[in-house]
Each structure stands twice: as structure tokens, then as C-alpha cells.
Write a protein that holds these residues in place. Structure first.
Motif, PDB file in Angstrom:
ATOM      1  N   CYS A 197       0.841  -1.203   0.000  1.00  0.00           N
ATOM      2  CA  CYS A 197       0.000   0.000   0.000  1.00  0.00           C
ATOM      3  C   CYS A 197       0.873   1.250   0.000  1.00  0.00           C
ATOM      4  CB  CYS A 197      -0.926   0.025   1.220  1.00  0.00           C
ATOM      5  SG  CYS A 197      -2.299  -1.112   1.152  1.00  0.00           S
ATOM      6  N   LEU A 198       1.885   1.262   0.840  1.00  0.00           N
ATOM      7  CA  LEU A 198       2.787   2.413   0.892  1.00  0.00           C
ATOM      8  C   LEU A 198       3.546   2.594  -0.429  1.00  0.00           C
ATOM      9  CD1 LEU A 198       4.204   1.989   4.500  1.00  0.00           C
ATOM     10  CD2 LEU A 198       2.573   3.694   3.697  1.00  0.00           C
ATOM     11  N   ILE A 199       3.958   1.489  -1.036  1.00  0.00           N
ATOM     12  CA  ILE A 199       4.671   1.572  -2.305  1.00  0.00           C
ATOM     13  C   ILE A 199       3.760   2.127  -3.394  1.00  0.00           C
ATOM     14  CG2 ILE A 199       5.756   0.204  -4.137  1.00  0.00           C
ATOM     15  CD1 ILE A 199       6.813  -1.637  -1.897  1.00  0.00           C
ATOM     16  N   ILE A 200       2.521   1.703  -3.433  1.00  0.00           N
ATOM     17  CA  ILE A 200       1.570   2.218  -4.422  1.00  0.00           C
ATOM     18  C   ILE A 200       1.374   3.719  -4.234  1.00  0.00           C
ATOM     19  CG2 ILE A 200      -0.853   2.165  -5.137  1.00  0.00           C
ATOM     20  CD1 ILE A 200      -0.769  -0.891  -4.665  1.00  0.00           C
ATOM     21  N   ILE A 201       1.262   4.162  -2.990  1.00  0.00           N
ATOM     22  CA  ILE A 201       1.087   5.591  -2.727  1.00  0.00           C
ATOM     23  C   ILE A 201       2.318   6.368  -3.190  1.00  0.00           C
ATOM     24  CG2 ILE A 201       0.923   7.305  -0.879  1.00  0.00           C
ATOM     25  CD1 ILE A 201      -0.844   5.227   0.625  1.00  0.00           C
ATOM     26  N   VAL A 202       3.508   5.866  -2.873  1.00  0.00           N
ATOM     27  CA  VAL A 202       4.741   6.567  -3.258  1.00  0.00           C
ATOM     28  C   VAL A 202       4.901   6.591  -4.774  1.00  0.00           C
ATOM     29  CG1 VAL A 202       7.272   6.430  -3.138  1.00  0.00           C
ATOM     30  CG2 VAL A 202       5.896   6.178  -1.070  1.00  0.00           C
ATOM     31  N   GLU A 203       4.526   5.514  -5.441  1.00  0.00           N
ATOM     32  CA  GLU A 203       4.616   5.499  -6.909  1.00  0.00           C
ATOM     33  C   GLU A 203       3.634   6.453  -7.559  1.00  0.00           C
ATOM     34  OE1 GLU A 203       6.115   1.011  -8.030  1.00  0.00           O
ATOM     35  OE2 GLU A 203       3.993   1.498  -8.176  1.00  0.00           O
ATOM     36  N   THR A 204       2.569   6.790  -6.877  1.00  0.00           N
ATOM     37  CA  THR A 204       1.549   7.674  -7.442  1.00  0.00           C
ATOM     38  C   THR A 204       1.908   9.147  -7.248  1.00  0.00           C
ATOM     39  OG1 THR A 204      -0.099   5.978  -6.977  1.00  0.00           O
ATOM     40  CG2 THR A 204      -0.932   8.161  -7.449  1.00  0.00           C
ATOM     41  N   LEU A 205       2.734   9.463  -6.284  1.00  0.00           N
ATOM     42  CA  LEU A 205       3.058  10.859  -5.986  1.00  0.00           C
ATOM     43  C   LEU A 205       3.600  11.653  -7.178  1.00  0.00           C
ATOM     44  CD1 LEU A 205       4.523  10.598  -2.383  1.00  0.00           C
ATOM     45  CD2 LEU A 205       2.266  11.415  -3.078  1.00  0.00           C
ATOM     46  N   PRO A 206       4.469  11.117  -8.022  1.00  0.00           N
ATOM     47  CA  PRO A 206       4.992  11.932  -9.132  1.00  0.00           C
ATOM     48  C   PRO A 206       3.924  12.437 -10.100  1.00  0.00           C
ATOM     49  CG  PRO A 206       6.388  10.034  -8.803  1.00  0.00           C
ATOM     50  CD  PRO A 206       5.179   9.844  -7.930  1.00  0.00           C
ATOM     51  N   VAL A 207       2.787  11.788 -10.174  1.00  0.00           N
ATOM     52  CA  VAL A 207       1.755  12.246 -11.106  1.00  0.00           C
ATOM     53  C   VAL A 207       1.255  13.644 -10.735  1.00  0.00           C
ATOM     54  CG1 VAL A 207      -0.351  11.360 -10.019  1.00  0.00           C
ATOM     55  CG2 VAL A 207      -0.206  11.440 -12.468  1.00  0.00           C
ATOM     56  N   PHE A 208       1.382  14.024  -9.474  1.00  0.00           N
ATOM     57  CA  PHE A 208       0.914  15.347  -9.072  1.00  0.00           C
ATOM     58  C   PHE A 208       1.794  16.470  -9.615  1.00  0.00           C
ATOM     59  CE2 PHE A 208      -0.976  12.538  -5.859  1.00  0.00           C
ATOM     60  CZ  PHE A 208      -2.302  12.873  -6.066  1.00  0.00           C
ATOM     61  N   ALA A 209       2.991  16.141 -10.068  1.00  0.00           N
ATOM     62  CA  ALA A 209       3.845  17.132 -10.708  1.00  0.00           C
ATOM     63  C   ALA A 209       3.479  17.329 -12.177  1.00  0.00           C
ATOM     64  CB  ALA A 209       5.309  16.722 -10.586  1.00  0.00           C
ATOM     65  N   TYR A 210       2.722  16.368 -12.731  1.00  0.00           N
ATOM     66  CA  TYR A 210       2.379  16.433 -14.166  1.00  0.00           C
ATOM     67  C   TYR A 210       0.867  16.433 -14.378  1.00  0.00           C
ATOM     68  CZ  TYR A 210       7.261  15.183 -14.587  1.00  0.00           C
ATOM     69  OH  TYR A 210       8.615  15.170 -14.504  1.00  0.00           O
ATOM     70  N   LEU A 211       0.133  17.123 -13.544  1.00  0.00           N
ATOM     71  CA  LEU A 211      -1.322  17.128 -13.674  1.00  0.00           C
ATOM     72  C   LEU A 211      -1.797  17.830 -14.939  1.00  0.00           C
ATOM     73  CD1 LEU A 211      -2.482  17.850 -10.013  1.00  0.00           C
ATOM     74  CD2 LEU A 211      -2.550  15.687 -11.247  1.00  0.00           C
ATOM     75  N   HIS A 212      -0.999  18.760 -15.437  1.00  0.00           N
ATOM     76  CA  HIS A 212      -1.457  19.567 -16.587  1.00  0.00           C
ATOM     77  C   HIS A 212      -0.959  19.048 -17.921  1.00  0.00           C
ATOM     78  CE1 HIS A 212      -3.088  22.293 -13.706  1.00  0.00           C
ATOM     79  NE2 HIS A 212      -1.911  22.438 -13.133  1.00  0.00           N
ATOM     80  N   GLY A 213      -0.295  17.929 -17.941  1.00  0.00           N
ATOM     81  CA  GLY A 213       0.161  17.369 -19.210  1.00  0.00           C
ATOM     82  C   GLY A 213       1.433  16.559 -19.044  1.00  0.00           C
ATOM     83  N   CYS A 214       1.868  15.990 -20.132  1.00  0.00           N
ATOM     84  CA  CYS A 214       3.049  15.128 -20.107  1.00  0.00           C
ATOM     85  C   CYS A 214       4.327  15.921 -20.141  1.00  0.00           C
ATOM     86  CB  CYS A 214       3.007  14.167 -21.284  1.00  0.00           C
ATOM     87  SG  CYS A 214       1.595  13.064 -21.245  1.00  0.00           S
TER      88      CYS A 214
END
Length: 136
Positions: free
Chosen positions: A119-136
Motif C-alpha cells: 500500500c505504501l509503495i503504491i502511494i509513493v509510486e503515485t506521488l509523481p503524477v501530481f507534478a504532471y497534472l497539466h500534461g506530459c
């Protein structure tokens, strides 16, 4: 020799079912593996195909897809952790440990620990997406 009361307590104690123990042990790892593969595929092919340019509610479609898959697979890992926790508590509440069920006790205990880690690993892997919310 065991007393009659001890045998009754031992037989009356609810022992968790085998499928629950295996689910707690394996589901967190499988959810993490699927999460890793899905966010890679969504990120790679979503950005190449142009989905990163489509924006809804100020967030790109690629970010939405990654967030949705992350939440869905995090829920699976959390269910596995909760099943492992409940079964681990049931094992701890047994009046007398059942010798034949030592492997099941191991599955419950380490299933809980591993599922929490996944669960913790899934959360940590998801964090970088918040830096790219507006596009790739």
C-alpha cells in the motif's frame, strides 16, 4: 493429556479460512505489480498518443487514468491488508495454537505486513503524477 474444556475452547475458536490467508499474502503484491505495469503503460502510451493534451477539470486525461488505476489497486491492497489484520487478530485470540495451522498463521501475519508495505509503495509510486497534472 488435554482437559475437556481446553478441547472445547480449541474446537470452538474460529480459525480463518485458507483462501483469506492466501488473499492477504498475495493480493497486495499482485496489486502493486498491476499498478506498476498500468501506470507505466498509461503514462507511456497516453503521452505518445496525445491524451496528455486533453484536459478535464484542469487535469490531463493521463493523470486522471493514473489516479483512477492507483486508487482502484490501492483499494485492493488495503482490502488484503485488512483481511490479513483480521485473520492475524483471530490467530492471536486462539486459546491454544493449532500446531497443524502454523503455515496459516505465517500467511496471515506476513500477508498483513506485506500488504501494508505494498500500500505504501503504491502511494509513493503515485506521488509523481501530481507534478504532471497539466500534461506530459
Amino acid at each position: 493429556m488435554m482437559s475437556k474444556d481446553a478441547l472445547l475452547k480449541r474446537s470452538a475458536a474460529p480459525v480463518p479460512k485458507t483462501w483469506r490467508r492466501w488473499f492477504a499474502f498475495l493480493a497486495g503484491g499482485i496489486a502493486w505489480t498491476l499498478h506498476l505495469l498500468s501506470i507505466y503503460a498509461i503514462g507511456e502510451f497516453g503521452c505518445v498518443s496525445g491524451l496528455g493534451e486533453s484536459i478535464y477539470w484542469n487535469i490531463s486525461v493521463v493523470a486522471w487514468l493514473i489516479l483512477i488505476s492507483s486508487v482502484a489497486l490501492l483499494v485492493v491492497a488495503m482490502i488484503a491488508a485488512s483481511i490479513g489484520f483480521v485473520d492475524m487478530r483471530k490467530d492471536a485470540n486462539l486459546s491454544m495454537p493449532i500446531i497443524e495451522d502454523e503455515g496459516g498463521v505465517y500467511l496471515s501475519k506476513f500477508g498483513f505486513i506485506l500488504s501494508v508495505l505494498f500500500c505504501l509503495i503504491i502511494i509513493v509510486e503515485t506521488l509523481p503524477v501530481f507534478a504532471y497534472l497539466h500534461g506530459c
